[in-house]
Design a protein around this motif. Structure first.
Motif, PDB file in Angstrom:
ATOM      1  N   MET A   1       0.845  -1.191   0.000  1.00 21.77           N
ATOM      2  CA  MET A   1       0.000   0.000   0.000  1.00 21.77           C
ATOM      3  C   MET A   1       0.882   1.243   0.000  1.00 21.77           C
ATOM      4  N   ARG A   2       0.618   2.172  -0.911  1.00 20.21           N
ATOM      5  CA  ARG A   2       1.434   3.374  -1.010  1.00 20.21           C
ATOM      6  C   ARG A   2       1.257   4.259   0.215  1.00 20.21           C
ATOM      7  N   GLN A   3       2.374   4.891   0.622  1.00 24.91           N
ATOM      8  CA  GLN A   3       2.336   5.798   1.754  1.00 24.91           C
ATOM      9  C   GLN A   3       1.964   7.201   1.280  1.00 24.91           C
ATOM     10  N   TRP A  23      -4.995   4.811  -0.256  1.00 24.17           N
ATOM     11  CA  TRP A  23      -5.712   3.575   0.065  1.00 24.17           C
ATOM     12  C   TRP A  23      -7.224   3.690  -0.153  1.00 24.17           C
ATOM     13  N   TRP A 152     -10.661  -2.109   3.917  1.00 29.87           N
ATOM     14  CA  TRP A 152      -9.663  -1.963   4.984  1.00 29.87           C
ATOM     15  C   TRP A 152      -9.342  -3.326   5.597  1.00 29.87           C
ATOM     16  N   ASN A 155      -7.429  -5.520   3.054  1.00 32.37           N
ATOM     17  CA  ASN A 155      -6.041  -5.090   2.868  1.00 32.37           C
ATOM     18  C   ASN A 155      -5.145  -5.508   4.028  1.00 32.37           C
ATOM     19  N   ALA A 156      -5.729  -5.661   5.228  1.00 29.60           N
ATOM     20  CA  ALA A 156      -4.927  -6.026   6.398  1.00 29.60           C
ATOM     21  C   ALA A 156      -4.299  -7.409   6.250  1.00 29.60           C
ATOM     22  N   SER A 158      -2.714  -8.449   3.689  1.00 29.84           N
ATOM     23  CA  SER A 158      -1.529  -8.405   2.829  1.00 29.84           C
ATOM     24  C   SER A 158      -0.657  -7.173   3.028  1.00 29.84           C
ATOM     25  N   THR A 159      -1.035  -6.259   3.910  1.00 31.24           N
ATOM     26  CA  THR A 159      -0.258  -5.038   4.116  1.00 31.24           C
ATOM     27  C   THR A 159       0.850  -5.278   5.133  1.00 31.24           C
ATOM     28  N   GLN A 162       0.699  -5.103   9.223  1.00 31.22           N
ATOM     29  CA  GLN A 162      -0.658  -5.348   9.687  1.00 31.22           C
ATOM     30  C   GLN A 162      -0.937  -6.848   9.679  1.00 31.22           C
ATOM     31  N   THR A 178      -8.390  -6.779  13.206  1.00 32.65           N
ATOM     32  CA  THR A 178      -7.244  -6.359  12.402  1.00 32.65           C
ATOM     33  C   THR A 178      -6.320  -5.531  13.285  1.00 32.65           C
ATOM     34  N   ALA A 180      -2.337  -3.434  13.793  1.00 40.25           N
ATOM     35  CA  ALA A 180      -1.112  -2.829  13.282  1.00 40.25           C
ATOM     36  C   ALA A 180      -0.041  -2.985  14.350  1.00 40.25           C
TER      37      ALA A 180
END
Length: 266
Positions: A1-3, A23, A152, A155-156, A158-159, A162, A178, A180
């Motif tokens: 995921m791009r920052q 995102w 959201w 994505n958790a 594969s991010t 997370q 989920t 972080a």
């Protein structure tokens, strides 16, 4: 995921830092943005300085801007309301420590979620979320809010940084969390939900205690999370199991092109 890439708008009376949210682009089919800091240095010229930020939003086709202020930034809140922002909620970021006091639950299993849990988690999210800033905002609405939560949670899986925990009862995944990672001894809870058929039975409280026991076994010393003032059920459960609440933040929204649920945006 791009920052996100942080940008700054400053001038007489006002300074903002802000960024686009990459995102969210797929969910909103356009850009959203967040204002991360707001600083008023006076009243003269603040509206004119904000006009430069408005131009940035128009150039980037930003459909929704969210802004969080400290609870005591009432002058900034009044300024933004006068410029079209709407108050949505108070956002709290409670924390809990001393995780050794949470015992395991003999009927609940907590384990890393697998790919087989992925569609189960998406289904739970789609059928369970009713509160949150997007759901509460009549210019955005629950359909977009739920789509964002589903994305959201998905994505958790594969991010980097997370992860997702599955909560099982009688061999069946009934809920999730989920997370972080905030270093080796800290975790941040992001999303969780119970399907309607499991609500009202005290399972949320039991599950969160079981997850805190799981974290203690990992060597985690502190868990933080975020909860909306709109979500009174979660607020009360977190308080009951020992989370401590700092002063809240003020959460505001602005739709530069008008409501997202209308078909004829500019």
């Amino acid at each position: 995921m791009r920052q996100p890439v942080m940008e700054r708008t400053s001038g007489p009376g006002l300074e903002l830092t802000h960024h686009l949210n990459p995102w969210d682009r797929a969910t909103f089919q356009g850009n959203t943005a967040s204002i991360t800091t707001v600083s008023m240095t006076g009243t003269d010229g603040a509206a004119q300085t904000f006009a430069a930020f408005r131009d940035w939003c128009l150039e980037n086709r930003v459909l929704l801007v969210d802004c969080r202020l400290r609870h005591d930034q009432l002058a900034e809140c009044a300024l933004l309301q006068g410029l079209g922002f709407r108050f949505i909620e108070l956002a709290y970021r409670p924390a809990v420590t001393d995780l050794a006091r949470f015992p395991p639950d003999p009927e609940l299993t907590i384990s890393p979620a697998t790919e087989a849990d992925r569609p189960i988690v998406s289904a739970i999210v789609a059928g369970s979320f009713q509160t949150g800033r997007l759901h509460a905002d009549p210019q955005v609405g629950p359909e977009l809010g739920t789509r964002r939560y589903v994305a959201w949670a998905d994505n958790a899986f594969s991010t980097p940084g997370q992860s997702v925990l599955a909560c099982g009862l009688n061999g069946k995944t009934i809920s999730f969390m989920t997370l972080a990672e905030r270093g080796p001894t800290r975790r941040q809870w992001n999303l969780t939900a119970l399907p309607p058929e499991f609500q009202g039975q005290g399972l949320a409280k039991r599950m969160w205690k079981a997850i805190l026991h799981y974290h203690h076994q990992e060597g985690v010393e502190e868990v933080t999370t975020a909860v909306s003032s709109l979500n009174t059920k979660s607020f009360n459960v977190l308080a009951a199991i020992g989370f401590r609440f700092p002063a809240p933040e003020i959460n505001m929204h602005w739709c530069p092109f008008g409501p997202l649920n209308q078909a004829d945006r500019v």
